[in-house]
Design a protein around this motif. Structure first.
Motif, PDB file in Angstrom:
ATOM      1  N   GLU A   1       0.825  -1.201   0.000  1.00 29.25           N
ATOM      2  CA  GLU A   1       0.000   0.000   0.000  1.00 29.25           C
ATOM      3  C   GLU A   1       0.860   1.253   0.000  1.00 29.25           C
ATOM      4  OE1 GLU A   1      -2.479  -0.322   3.402  1.00 29.25           O
ATOM      5  OE2 GLU A   1      -3.633  -2.037   2.635  1.00 29.25           O
ATOM      6  N   GLN A   2       0.240   2.376  -0.337  1.00 32.09           N
ATOM      7  CA  GLN A   2       0.942   3.654  -0.401  1.00 32.09           C
ATOM      8  C   GLN A   2       1.559   3.995   0.952  1.00 32.09           C
ATOM      9  OE1 GLN A   2      -1.526   6.982  -1.413  1.00 32.09           O
ATOM     10  NE2 GLN A   2       0.205   8.368  -1.745  1.00 32.09           N
ATOM     11  N   GLY A   3       2.805   4.415   0.922  1.00 30.49           N
ATOM     12  CA  GLY A   3       3.497   4.822   2.133  1.00 30.49           C
ATOM     13  C   GLY A   3       4.058   3.680   2.950  1.00 30.49           C
ATOM     14  N   LYS A   4       3.784   2.438   2.557  1.00 30.41           N
ATOM     15  CA  LYS A   4       4.268   1.277   3.295  1.00 30.41           C
ATOM     16  C   LYS A   4       5.591   0.783   2.717  1.00 30.41           C
ATOM     17  CE  LYS A   4       0.727   0.927   6.091  1.00 30.41           C
ATOM     18  NZ  LYS A   4       0.872   1.091   7.550  1.00 30.41           N
ATOM     19  N   CYS A   5       6.250  -0.090   3.482  1.00 33.16           N
ATOM     20  CA  CYS A   5       7.540  -0.635   3.043  1.00 33.16           C
ATOM     21  C   CYS A   5       7.552  -2.143   3.247  1.00 33.16           C
ATOM     22  CB  CYS A   5       8.678   0.014   3.841  1.00 33.16           C
ATOM     23  SG  CYS A   5      10.298  -0.697   3.491  1.00 33.16           S
ATOM     24  N   ILE A   6       7.986  -2.838   2.223  1.00 33.39           N
ATOM     25  CA  ILE A   6       8.122  -4.294   2.291  1.00 33.39           C
ATOM     26  C   ILE A   6       9.591  -4.651   2.103  1.00 33.39           C
ATOM     27  CG2 ILE A   6       7.741  -6.423   0.975  1.00 33.39           C
ATOM     28  CD1 ILE A   6       4.889  -5.685   0.628  1.00 33.39           C
ATOM     29  N   ALA A   7      10.100  -5.540   2.944  1.00 35.04           N
ATOM     30  CA  ALA A   7      11.455  -6.066   2.781  1.00 35.04           C
ATOM     31  C   ALA A   7      11.358  -7.464   2.181  1.00 35.04           C
ATOM     32  CB  ALA A   7      12.180  -6.111   4.116  1.00 35.04           C
ATOM     33  N   VAL A   8      12.203  -7.750   1.201  1.00 34.79           N
ATOM     34  CA  VAL A   8      12.242  -9.065   0.562  1.00 34.79           C
ATOM     35  C   VAL A   8      13.588  -9.695   0.870  1.00 34.79           C
ATOM     36  CG1 VAL A   8      12.041 -10.332  -1.599  1.00 34.79           C
ATOM     37  CG2 VAL A   8      10.751  -8.221  -1.289  1.00 34.79           C
ATOM     38  N   VAL A   9      13.562 -10.841   1.530  1.00 37.71           N
ATOM     39  CA  VAL A   9      14.804 -11.519   1.900  1.00 37.71           C
ATOM     40  C   VAL A   9      14.749 -12.950   1.407  1.00 37.71           C
ATOM     41  CG1 VAL A   9      15.079 -10.064   3.941  1.00 37.71           C
ATOM     42  CG2 VAL A   9      13.941 -12.281   4.156  1.00 37.71           C
ATOM     43  N   GLY A  10      15.896 -13.575   1.389  1.00 37.20           N
ATOM     44  CA  GLY A  10      15.948 -14.968   0.952  1.00 37.20           C
ATOM     45  C   GLY A  10      17.357 -15.350   0.559  1.00 37.20           C
ATOM     46  N   PRO A  11      17.612 -16.646   0.409  1.00 39.59           N
ATOM     47  CA  PRO A  11      18.949 -17.102   0.008  1.00 39.59           C
ATOM     48  C   PRO A  11      19.321 -16.563  -1.372  1.00 39.59           C
ATOM     49  CG  PRO A  11      17.547 -18.932   0.736  1.00 39.59           C
ATOM     50  CD  PRO A  11      16.662 -17.750   0.578  1.00 39.59           C
ATOM     51  N   SER A  12      20.590 -16.574  -1.661  1.00 41.36           N
ATOM     52  CA  SER A  12      21.063 -16.129  -2.975  1.00 41.36           C
ATOM     53  C   SER A  12      20.470 -17.000  -4.073  1.00 41.36           C
ATOM     54  CB  SER A  12      22.587 -16.205  -3.027  1.00 41.36           C
ATOM     55  OG  SER A  12      23.072 -15.827  -4.288  1.00 41.36           O
ATOM     56  N   GLY A  13      19.967 -16.347  -5.145  1.00 41.33           N
ATOM     57  CA  GLY A  13      19.385 -17.083  -6.261  1.00 41.33           C
ATOM     58  C   GLY A  13      17.947 -17.493  -6.060  1.00 41.33           C
ATOM     59  N   SER A  14      17.304 -16.964  -5.032  1.00 42.84           N
ATOM     60  CA  SER A  14      15.919 -17.362  -4.757  1.00 42.84           C
ATOM     61  C   SER A  14      14.908 -16.609  -5.602  1.00 42.84           C
ATOM     62  CB  SER A  14      15.604 -17.166  -3.268  1.00 42.84           C
ATOM     63  OG  SER A  14      15.783 -15.800  -2.892  1.00 42.84           O
ATOM     64  N   GLY A  15      15.324 -15.551  -6.310  1.00 40.37           N
ATOM     65  CA  GLY A  15      14.418 -14.826  -7.191  1.00 40.37           C
ATOM     66  C   GLY A  15      14.025 -13.447  -6.689  1.00 40.37           C
ATOM     67  N   LYS A  16      14.761 -12.907  -5.717  1.00 39.23           N
ATOM     68  CA  LYS A  16      14.409 -11.603  -5.125  1.00 39.23           C
ATOM     69  C   LYS A  16      14.512 -10.477  -6.150  1.00 39.23           C
ATOM     70  CE  LYS A  16      17.618 -11.729  -1.934  1.00 39.23           C
ATOM     71  NZ  LYS A  16      18.303 -12.982  -2.329  1.00 39.23           N
ATOM     72  N   SER A  17      15.656 -10.383  -6.848  1.00 42.68           N
ATOM     73  CA  SER A  17      15.843  -9.307  -7.828  1.00 42.68           C
ATOM     74  C   SER A  17      14.900  -9.472  -9.013  1.00 42.68           C
ATOM     75  CB  SER A  17      17.297  -9.280  -8.320  1.00 42.68           C
ATOM     76  OG  SER A  17      18.179  -8.942  -7.264  1.00 42.68           O
ATOM     77  N   THR A  18      14.669 -10.722  -9.423  1.00 46.14           N
ATOM     78  CA  THR A  18      13.736 -10.973 -10.518  1.00 46.14           C
ATOM     79  C   THR A  18      12.353 -10.447 -10.162  1.00 46.14           C
ATOM     80  OG1 THR A  18      14.965 -12.946 -11.177  1.00 46.14           O
ATOM     81  CG2 THR A  18      12.698 -12.768 -11.954  1.00 46.14           C
ATOM     82  N   LEU A  19      11.947 -10.654  -8.912  1.00 45.89           N
ATOM     83  CA  LEU A  19      10.634 -10.217  -8.460  1.00 45.89           C
ATOM     84  C   LEU A  19      10.453  -8.712  -8.631  1.00 45.89           C
ATOM     85  CD1 LEU A  19       8.684 -11.436  -5.387  1.00 45.89           C
ATOM     86  CD2 LEU A  19       9.082  -8.997  -5.625  1.00 45.89           C
ATOM     87  N   VAL A  20      11.427  -7.925  -8.174  1.00 48.52           N
ATOM     88  CA  VAL A  20      11.264  -6.467  -8.264  1.00 48.52           C
ATOM     89  C   VAL A  20      11.428  -5.970  -9.702  1.00 48.52           C
ATOM     90  CG1 VAL A  20      11.953  -6.068  -5.876  1.00 48.52           C
ATOM     91  CG2 VAL A  20      13.704  -6.036  -7.665  1.00 48.52           C
ATOM     92  N   ASN A  21      12.161  -6.711 -10.536  1.00 51.29           N
ATOM     93  CA  ASN A  21      12.332  -6.300 -11.936  1.00 51.29           C
ATOM     94  C   ASN A  21      11.053  -6.454 -12.752  1.00 51.29           C
ATOM     95  OD1 ASN A  21      15.010  -5.532 -11.691  1.00 51.29           O
ATOM     96  ND2 ASN A  21      15.818  -7.538 -12.264  1.00 51.29           N
TER      97      ASN A  21
END
Length: 621
Positions: free
Chosen positions: A389-409
């Motif tokens: 939601e607007q003004g909120k913040c989500i942190a995405v964590v996980g092991p290397s290669g789990s798809g974190k950067s792909t998700l935000v891209n």
């Protein structure tokens, strides 16, 4: 008389070229000539110039016979002077028209390559990240530079040489048969004597040249690797100076030997060519003498001289036309390579009815059953669902290669989902105008890229109209302005290639300032502090905290202090959301997050300032 220099251009097809010979179709030819169509008027001028120039270039040879027969043998001073002046005038006229022809075909070629480069660059800009991650960067640059530049050679040389050489040969043959059909046949029979040594020497010399080029590439590779900033440092740290010198010395020695062989191959070629160059005219003089003395008293010395001169004029065009098949195949192959890139489908582009909202974006994001893969057999993300939601913040964590950067891209459509939907402010990102979408999303990536320019130029890339005050304010928010103030030239400090003159922390803070200047509705920090030491990270942390409390943001981080700022934590494991919740809730689960906390976050937190309370996310009094 044929040229005395050795052949530098390969006049035969390699085995690889024969194997990959392009299929020439009507459609391909039509597409190629479509680039000439806008310049048809200029092409008409070139064609007329070629015809006139070809005729005029042969006239001095014909006039030479007149000079000998009517001027010298006829002992007419008037005719001698007239024919000499006329010969000089014709030569001058041919050269002037040749200048016009050269200018026009160069003008056409430059404008066609200008059009093709622009088209190629515009097309490549539209290609998705898949294209750039699956294709070799060197190949992309080659298509943009060498291949398209080769089109200029095709237009200025291949196409025009077919016309000019054909016209020259036709006119020369007509004149020779008018003078004496017997001598003309002898002349045609003599021409292969020039071509055989040329083609034979050409193959030998090209083989050596290919070896020399391979050796040169090897030397350049050694220099590129060991003379670069990173390369020379590696050589010094491992004490490999002597090893690298020995490699260079050996390759340099091979290059010297190959250069000597190439030079001597050319020398023997010139000896053979010089010999055959004299045999040809001698045979014509012999045949002419026999005809004059025994069979045809009307044949004159001037006629024989004209035939010898025309024979010399015919060698070049004849040799080039023999090789035209090679040039043609290479030309078609070059156009085919270029068209292959033109025809690559654009995976990510604006919808025909793309939406471009006029109101200020909120930056809200929702993932609905999102799945993604690069190759079908390897799924990266599966059934991802979350709402930001607007003004909120989500942190995405996980092991290397789990798809974190792909998700935000997937949010700015660097990739498109293979299933499910990503929305931005309740609108499917695939229906939003791309420029609007990306204008409202700011990403600070782990791998910071700065152009080889000044700090100011790198910042203005985000907002070209930014004022000095806006630049300074963005730098202060990113905690980099203190560093800039200490530099002799301030914002005009040159950062070097890829920012190599700066430390990792300095580059990252400039990158953050650049995104701040953009002022996006959604901010994404992809491991933004991973390259920083604890002091630099604390400065960035101080800059990030007020940002994530004032606007929508997503954090991918391995630092616990960064994660604790988030309203919710998503734990990605094997492409799925394995866990979600707050820090305390996830610790209580004792699952993937707990393992990450104990192995990754706590280790990263050892360098944190002791005054930071990780439970509350506030500094202790």
């Amino acid at each position: 008389m044929p040229p005395m220099g050795g052949p530098r251009r390969q006049s035969f097809l390699t085995e690889e070229e024969k194997k990959n010979r392009p299929k020439v179709t009507k459609g391909l030819l039509k597409r190629i000539f479509s680039y000439l169509k806008p310049y048809w008027k200029q092409m008409v001028i070139v064609l007329v110039a070629i015809v006139i120039s070809s005729v005029l270039n042969l006239m001095p040879s014909v006039l030479t016979g007149k000079i000998i027969d009517e001027g010298l043998i006829g002992k007419s001073m008037q005719k001698l002077i007239v024919f000499i002046v006329l010969s000089l005038a014709v030569t001058l006229g041919a050269n002037l028209i040749g200048v016009l022809e050269s200018y026009m075909k160069t003008w056409i070629a430059q404008h066609i390559t200008y059009d093709m480069r622009n088209t190629m660059y515009r097309h490549l800009q539209k290609m998705s990240q898949r294209f750039y991650t699956s294709n070799n960067q060197g190949d992309i640059i080659t298509r943009m530079t060498s291949d398209i530049s080769g089109v200029q050679q095709i237009i200025t040389t291949t196409l025009t040489s077919i016309l000019s050489n054909s016209i020259t040969l036709i006119i020369a043959l007509v004149v020779m048969f008018q003078q004496s059909w017997v001598m003309a046949l002898v002349g045609i029979a003599v021409i292969p004597l020039f071509i055989i040594p040329t083609r034979s020497a050409g193959k030998t010399r090209w083989s050596i040249t290919a070896e020399s080029q391979a050796c040169s590439d090897e030397i350049n590779g050694i220099l590129n690797e060991t003379m670069s900033v990173s390369g020379q440092l590696l050589v010094k740290l491992f004490g490999m100076e002597q090893v690298e010198y020995d490699k260079y010395e050996e390759a340099n020695g091979r290059m010297v030997k190959l250069n000597i062989r190439e030079s001597m191959a050319g020398r023997w070629f010139r000896v053979a060519l010089s010999t055959f160059s004299n045999i040809g005219p001698m045979l014509l003089y012999l045949a002419g003498g026999v005809l004059m003395m025994k069979f045809d008293s009307s044949l004159t010395v001037g006629d024989i001289t004209v035939l010898v001169a025309l024979l010399g004029k015919m060698y070049g065009p004849f040799n080039q036309l023999l090789n035209i098949q090679v040039d043609w195949i290479r030309s078609m192959a070059m156009f085919t390579r270029i068209f292959e890139y033109y025809d690559m489908p654009v995976e990510i582009e604006n919808a025909p009815d793309a939406v471009c909202p006029t109101e200020r974006a909120r930056g809200e994001v929702e993932f609905r059953n999102v799945g993604f893969y690069y190759e079908k057999e390897r799924q990266i993300l599966t059934d991802i669902n979350f709402n930001l939601e607007q003004g909120k913040c989500i942190a995405v964590v996980g092991p290397s290669g789990s798809g974190k950067s792909t998700l935000v891209n997937l949010i700015p459509r660097l990739w498109d989902t293979t299933s499910g939907t990503v929305t931005f402010d309740d609108i499917d990102v695939r229906k939003l105008d791309l420029a609007y979408l990306r204008e409202n999303i700011g990403i600070v990536s782990q791998e910071t890229y700065l152009f080889n320019g000044t700090i100011r130029q790198n910042l203005l890339y985000a907002k070209p109209s930014a004022t000095e005050e806006e630049l300074i304010e963005a730098c202060k928010k990113a905690n980099i302005y203190d560093f800039i103030e200490k530099q002799e030239t301030g914002l005009d400090t040159v950062v070097g290639n890829r920012g190599l003159k700066l430390s990792g922390g300095e580059k990252q803070r400039i990158s953050i300032a650049r995104v701040l200047l953009k002022d996006p509705a959604l901010m994404i920090f992809d491991e933004a502090t991973s390259a920083l030491d604890s002091i630099s990270e604390q400065k960035i942390q101080d800059a990030i905290e007020p940002l994530i409390t004032s606007r929508t943001s997503i954090l991918i981080a391995h630092r616990l202090s960064t994660i604790l700022c988030a309203d919710e934590i998503l734990v990605i494991n094997n492409g799925v959301i394995a866990e979600r919740g707050t820090h305390s809730e996830l610790i209580a689960l004792g699952g993937v997050y707990t393992q990450l906390y104990e192995t990754q976050f706590c280790k990263a937190s050892d360098d944190e300032p002791e005054s930071f309370d990780y439970t509350e996310g506030e500094e202790k009094e």
